[in-house]
Design a protein around this motif. Sequence first.
Motif, mmCIF file in Angstrom:
data_model
loop_
_atom_site.group_PDB
_atom_site.id
_atom_site.type_symbol
_atom_site.label_atom_id
_atom_site.label_comp_id
_atom_site.label_asym_id
_atom_site.label_seq_id
_atom_site.Cartn_x
_atom_site.Cartn_y
_atom_site.Cartn_z
ATOM 1 N N ASP A 396 -0.119 0.958 18.100
ATOM 2 C CA ASP A 396 0.833 -0.139 18.348
ATOM 3 C C ASP A 396 1.645 -0.376 17.080
ATOM 4 N N GLY A 397 2.485 0.584 16.747
ATOM 5 C CA GLY A 397 3.254 0.505 15.512
ATOM 6 C C GLY A 397 4.247 -0.639 15.488
ATOM 7 N N LYS A 398 4.809 -0.989 16.638
ATOM 8 C CA LYS A 398 5.801 -2.067 16.675
ATOM 9 C C LYS A 398 5.189 -3.411 16.302
ATOM 10 N N THR A 399 3.899 -3.577 16.549
ATOM 11 C CA THR A 399 3.236 -4.841 16.210
ATOM 12 C C THR A 399 2.716 -4.838 14.780
ATOM 13 N N TYR A 400 2.038 -3.746 14.390
ATOM 14 C CA TYR A 400 1.327 -3.755 13.115
ATOM 15 C C TYR A 400 2.224 -3.396 11.924
ATOM 16 N N ALA A 401 3.255 -2.562 12.138
ATOM 17 C CA ALA A 401 4.087 -2.142 11.002
ATOM 18 C C ALA A 401 4.776 -3.330 10.327
ATOM 19 N N PRO A 402 5.423 -4.247 11.065
ATOM 20 C CA PRO A 402 6.021 -5.411 10.395
ATOM 21 C C PRO A 402 4.983 -6.302 9.711
ATOM 22 N N LEU A 403 3.800 -6.436 10.321
ATOM 23 C CA LEU A 403 2.757 -7.264 9.709
ATOM 24 C C LEU A 403 2.252 -6.638 8.414
ATOM 25 N N PHE A 404 2.108 -5.307 8.418
ATOM 26 C CA PHE A 404 1.684 -4.623 7.194
ATOM 27 C C PHE A 404 2.722 -4.805 6.090
ATOM 28 N N ALA A 405 4.000 -4.707 6.447
ATOM 29 C CA ALA A 405 5.064 -4.908 5.451
ATOM 30 C C ALA A 405 5.044 -6.340 4.910
ATOM 31 N N MET A 406 4.825 -7.314 5.784
ATOM 32 C CA MET A 406 4.753 -8.709 5.335
ATOM 33 C C MET A 406 3.582 -8.925 4.380
ATOM 34 N N ALA A 407 2.447 -8.283 4.658
ATOM 35 C CA ALA A 407 1.276 -8.440 3.791
ATOM 36 C C ALA A 407 1.531 -7.843 2.411
ATOM 37 N N ILE A 408 2.126 -6.656 2.363
ATOM 38 C CA ILE A 408 2.435 -6.032 1.066
ATOM 39 C C ILE A 408 3.431 -6.888 0.298
ATOM 40 N N ASN A 409 4.423 -7.387 1.004
ATOM 41 C CA ASN A 409 5.446 -8.194 0.330
ATOM 42 C C ASN A 409 4.868 -9.517 -0.161
#
Length: 831
Positions: A396-409
């Motif tokens: 489920d890349g559409k869900t987790y990819a933005p969340l992963f980017a937010m966590a790194i940022n």
Amino acid sequence: YRSSGGGGMRGGRLPPRLFVKIKPLRKRYRGEAADLDSSDTGMKELTQDEIRLKDLMLRIGQGNENEIPRNIESFAPALESDLERHSAFIHGMLLECASNMPQNAAIYACLIAVVAKSKPEFGKSFVDHLSFEIQEYIDSAQTHTTSFRSIVRLACCLHNVKVISEESLFDCIKICIEVARRSPAQASDRTLYSILASLVWLDLLWDTNSERVESIIADCQKLMASRNSFLFLDRLRENNGKKAREDSLERLWRLIKTRKESKRPIVVPTPHVKLKSSFAGLTSLDLKISGENAKKLSQASYIHPIQYPFAMFVKKMDEKATELERVVVSNILSDILDLFKDKPKVVALVLNQLKFQIPYRHLIIESILGSLLEMPRAPNPPPWYGALLYELLRKDGKTYAPLFAMAINSVYVRAGRVDTEVLDRIASYFALHISNFKYQWPWNKWQSVMEMDELDEKRIFVSEILRSCVRLSRLRIYTLPSVFAPIEPPRPSTRYYIDIKLPNDKKGKINEKDPSEEDDDDEEDGKDNDKDEKDEMDVDKNKEKSPSVTFKPMDAFDDLCDLFHDRRKAALITQWLENLSLPSDETNPEIALIPLKLFLSAFLETSKASISHFVNLLARYGPQLRSLITSAKHGAEAVRIVADFHSKDDSRFVIVAGKLMHSAILHPTQVIYWSLLSTDEPLELMRYVRFEVLKEAINRMLHRKSLALSRNLDVDDMGKQRSGTYETVQQEVKKTFIMAFKCFSKSILRLQKAKEAKTKGSEKLLEYTHARLREFGRWFATDIRPFLNDIQKHLDKAAPSFVKEELKNLHTFCQPDDISEVESKGNERKD
């Protein structure tokens, strides 16, 4: 039930390896014929009936909340019909399912109650089985484990459905509190956390008139008041660490204490509310738990303490949820990460199938990265987290990819407040992630770091990410904005100066070569067979390759590089070194180092094309290189050559030094001396690369210490004769830690004077050095423990107060409580 079709329990196909049995710390329960998952344990195959029962038990929690009660009522008769033939298997399977799927504990408790209503003997035998399990955890002092928390959670759910009596449950909890009181501090924290986390699932907790609950809470409060808060494990800096924050245990305690002001968390299925009529009139049974062995606990090994919370997302992402509901979900997620820590793909499958009544996808990312940032060490290596996140993003890349980017940022935004080790771990893992999974990152978002000071944490964070990408040889596939050019590290190319001084001779020099001019590895590999055939010829026929009578370092270096490029056999190169016409000046000790300098510098020059090229040559010529290092002086010289060779590519030095230590070519002690004593620059001393080499070398030394305790006291892990005994290695470890704290103390004193003189950048460097010292102490906390008193004696009276404070923190963190210390002396002697 169909094996394929729609969703829910009546359809869908679970992966055949979803259920992974936890390896128990217990003996086999009486009457238990075999372990439950034979495919994992190597025991006899399950029968068709057992496979069918196992499949149904795994599926019973699928579907929405309205379907689960019907699933339980439908499955109970099928379970009853198999009790006579598979009673032991059903007992163990239910227990393992409830342990491995903590979110379904209430579902399995309801199933047990429904079956026990019509089959009372089943309820009695299961409660006996549960009592045996809890007793084994208490007797073995393993109440701090995640699997024990799952067992206690199931017991609380069984009380909700009247299977377990109230009196026996609270007697069991009181025994667990006594275990926590007599355990070392870290184990006590985790045991207390298990008790409080399990109470949340208990209906009586929300009954304000329950005297037993108030008694348990009062006992927990006494234990909470006496616990040590390990603030130096905090991953956030607040007012120089003087302002205490709530860790996860304190946070959970506060929520339970103020439960009257909150509502009960209903984020998991609670089918017992709708199935009350199915087990009405059920006779409650007693848990048979003895507290006699609680006073005979042995010293527990080191355990990760309860962590300080590290929130990566704003609360508005789950604004409809209460704080207690978030804690319950996070607790379930962390349990799953720990229960299936050997199988990241299974973790991803379980996480994808979870369903809670609040938004929780961001909590999954937060739990995964929170596990990566556990102090003092992460429970799993970085590739484990990479495999897990890859499976989630693939599903489920559409869900987790933005969340992963937010966590790194979020880590980047708080770079000035988070601990230095947090930045190191995130930078290292993020480089691993974008290098292996083609994760495209918007680098333009971080352009502002180029306007910041060179010692700013955000700029250092971005710089370390780029350095790690170069180490992984993947930065070249990205097109970075030109603004990052000042901090972009050089490509993996090297320059080396041969340090061979002879009378009337100057230092030789090898100019930097274009990496594109390197011979193709594959072509060289294809020539191996031809070269090996040539090497079978008599050595006398290869005398044209021997050095001339007048020794010239540069000519000899070029000839030796040619031999390495041609992949000649090690015997031929040995003969070549023996034929060297070295100067006969016996008063010059440098003459004896010439063969080592030539061989190692030519070896590194030839293998610089890639890490794989280096590994291949190391496998071919490693024994010969090892034979050239015959003394401590030779070892120190070898470390210096390797470090100087990678002076322009220090990221690669981490891997090269680790490979050479693993092959028993470089001695860990010599690498440690280089890491601590080869520079007086505080920033250079505390840089990530140098610190990584220091940790790797100390880990190798500690590994030698463990080998010295093994039965084979003559040969080490690489087949090399071991020099010295356990006492010798112990003295090396002791000297290493004393030297490390002295070096830290010296750097901090120098920076304090610079700060008083208002030298530019000294304040930032001082904070940076403080962070490295704190990280060093946390990383090797249990290894430093036997030498804490010796370290304090060897430190000068003028040692910085920060160093003394960190040693005091380590004393508090490592030393057990008074009761545990007295009771564990006999066990320590036995160890």
